[in-house]
Scaffold this motif. Structure first.
Motif, PDB file in Angstrom:
ATOM      1  N   LEU A  37       0.810  -1.209   0.000  1.00  0.00           N
ATOM      2  CA  LEU A  37       0.000   0.000   0.000  1.00  0.00           C
ATOM      3  C   LEU A  37       0.845   1.261   0.000  1.00  0.00           C
ATOM      4  O   LEU A  37       1.903   1.308   0.638  1.00  0.00           O
ATOM      5  N   ILE A  38       0.340   2.282  -0.688  1.00  0.00           N
ATOM      6  CA  ILE A  38       0.862   3.639  -0.565  1.00  0.00           C
ATOM      7  C   ILE A  38      -0.335   4.569  -0.421  1.00  0.00           C
ATOM      8  O   ILE A  38      -1.469   4.170  -0.692  1.00  0.00           O
ATOM      9  N   ASN A  39      -0.070   5.799   0.001  1.00  0.00           N
ATOM     10  CA  ASN A  39      -1.153   6.775   0.083  1.00  0.00           C
ATOM     11  C   ASN A  39      -0.801   8.019  -0.725  1.00  0.00           C
ATOM     12  O   ASN A  39       0.184   8.051  -1.462  1.00  0.00           O
ATOM     13  N   ASP A  40      -1.623   9.040  -0.557  1.00  0.00           N
ATOM     14  CA  ASP A  40      -1.457  10.282  -1.314  1.00  0.00           C
ATOM     15  C   ASP A  40      -0.088  10.915  -1.086  1.00  0.00           C
ATOM     16  O   ASP A  40       0.509  11.460  -2.026  1.00  0.00           O
ATOM     17  N   CYS A  41       0.400  10.875   0.134  1.00  0.00           N
ATOM     18  CA  CYS A  41       1.699  11.498   0.438  1.00  0.00           C
ATOM     19  C   CYS A  41       2.833  10.780  -0.269  1.00  0.00           C
ATOM     20  O   CYS A  41       3.721  11.421  -0.828  1.00  0.00           O
ATOM     21  N   ARG A  66      -0.685  -0.587  -4.349  1.00  0.00           N
ATOM     22  CA  ARG A  66      -2.088  -0.169  -4.329  1.00  0.00           C
ATOM     23  C   ARG A  66      -2.185   1.177  -3.629  1.00  0.00           C
ATOM     24  O   ARG A  66      -1.742   1.316  -2.480  1.00  0.00           O
ATOM     25  N   HIS A  67      -2.755   2.159  -4.294  1.00  0.00           N
ATOM     26  CA  HIS A  67      -2.883   3.515  -3.757  1.00  0.00           C
ATOM     27  C   HIS A  67      -4.214   3.637  -3.023  1.00  0.00           C
ATOM     28  O   HIS A  67      -5.256   3.327  -3.573  1.00  0.00           O
ATOM     29  N   GLU A  68      -4.147   4.099  -1.765  1.00  0.00           N
ATOM     30  CA  GLU A  68      -5.352   4.322  -0.975  1.00  0.00           C
ATOM     31  C   GLU A  68      -5.378   5.758  -0.484  1.00  0.00           C
ATOM     32  O   GLU A  68      -4.343   6.303  -0.094  1.00  0.00           O
ATOM     33  N   MET A  69      -6.557   6.340  -0.495  1.00  0.00           N
ATOM     34  CA  MET A  69      -6.743   7.679   0.059  1.00  0.00           C
ATOM     35  C   MET A  69      -6.571   7.602   1.581  1.00  0.00           C
ATOM     36  O   MET A  69      -6.853   6.584   2.197  1.00  0.00           O
ATOM     37  N   ILE A  70      -6.137   8.689   2.177  1.00  0.00           N
ATOM     38  CA  ILE A  70      -5.925   8.727   3.623  1.00  0.00           C
ATOM     39  C   ILE A  70      -7.280   8.912   4.312  1.00  0.00           C
ATOM     40  O   ILE A  70      -7.972   9.898   4.062  1.00  0.00           O
ATOM     41  N   PRO A  71      -7.661   7.985   5.187  1.00  0.00           N
ATOM     42  CA  PRO A  71      -8.940   8.134   5.882  1.00  0.00           C
ATOM     43  C   PRO A  71      -8.884   9.247   6.942  1.00  0.00           C
ATOM     44  O   PRO A  71      -7.812   9.591   7.442  1.00  0.00           O
TER      45      PRO A  71
END
Length: 133
Positions: A37-41, A66-71
């Motif tokens: 996983l990675i996120n927006d940053c 897999r890119h996930e938005m930060i909750p």
């Protein structure tokens, strides 16, 4: 699932002479355990090294990320951890992305693959880290 910090990916992209081999081996091992996983940053930090979004997206796909938005829970936790950093007289100016990354991995309860363990250990003590010792 394992969350991947930007520094590990940069090791691979730049073929870092000190850490590329370690980072590649850790990414391969982590991929066998589940999603990476990675996120927006992480996406934004990686984008600095790419002229075209399509090339960055191609790297992310090839690396199996897999890119996930930060909750919002992670955003709130990141703000609290950053506030604690400032209260402890932390002076580095470029650390906020680390707090978003650490908080996101903490909220998801997944390990973080990183080479920069000190700040994560201090501000996210429950976070499991995969890092060089």
């Amino acid at each position: 699932m394992i969350f991947v910090d930007t520094n590990v990916l940069l090791d691979v992209v730049t073929d870092d002479e000190n850490f590329a081999e370690w980072s590649i081996a850790q990414l391969e091992a982590a991929a066998l355990q589940g999603d990476l996983l990675i996120n927006d940053c992480v996406y934004a930090e990686l984008s600095v090294g790419y002229r075209e979004k399509e090339r960055l997206d191609a790297f992310i796909e090839a690396a199996g990320l897999r890119h996930e938005m930060i909750p919002r829970d992670a955003l709130f936790l990141a703000g609290k951890a950053f506030s604690a950093y400032r209260q402890a007289k932390g002076t580095k100016q470029n650390v906020l992305p680390d707090f978003f990354i650490g908080a996101h991995a903490t909220v998801l309860s997944v390990p973080l693959l990183t080479r920069d363990a000190r700040r994560y250990r201090t501000y996210f003590p429950s976070l499991e880290l995969i890092c060089p010792e």
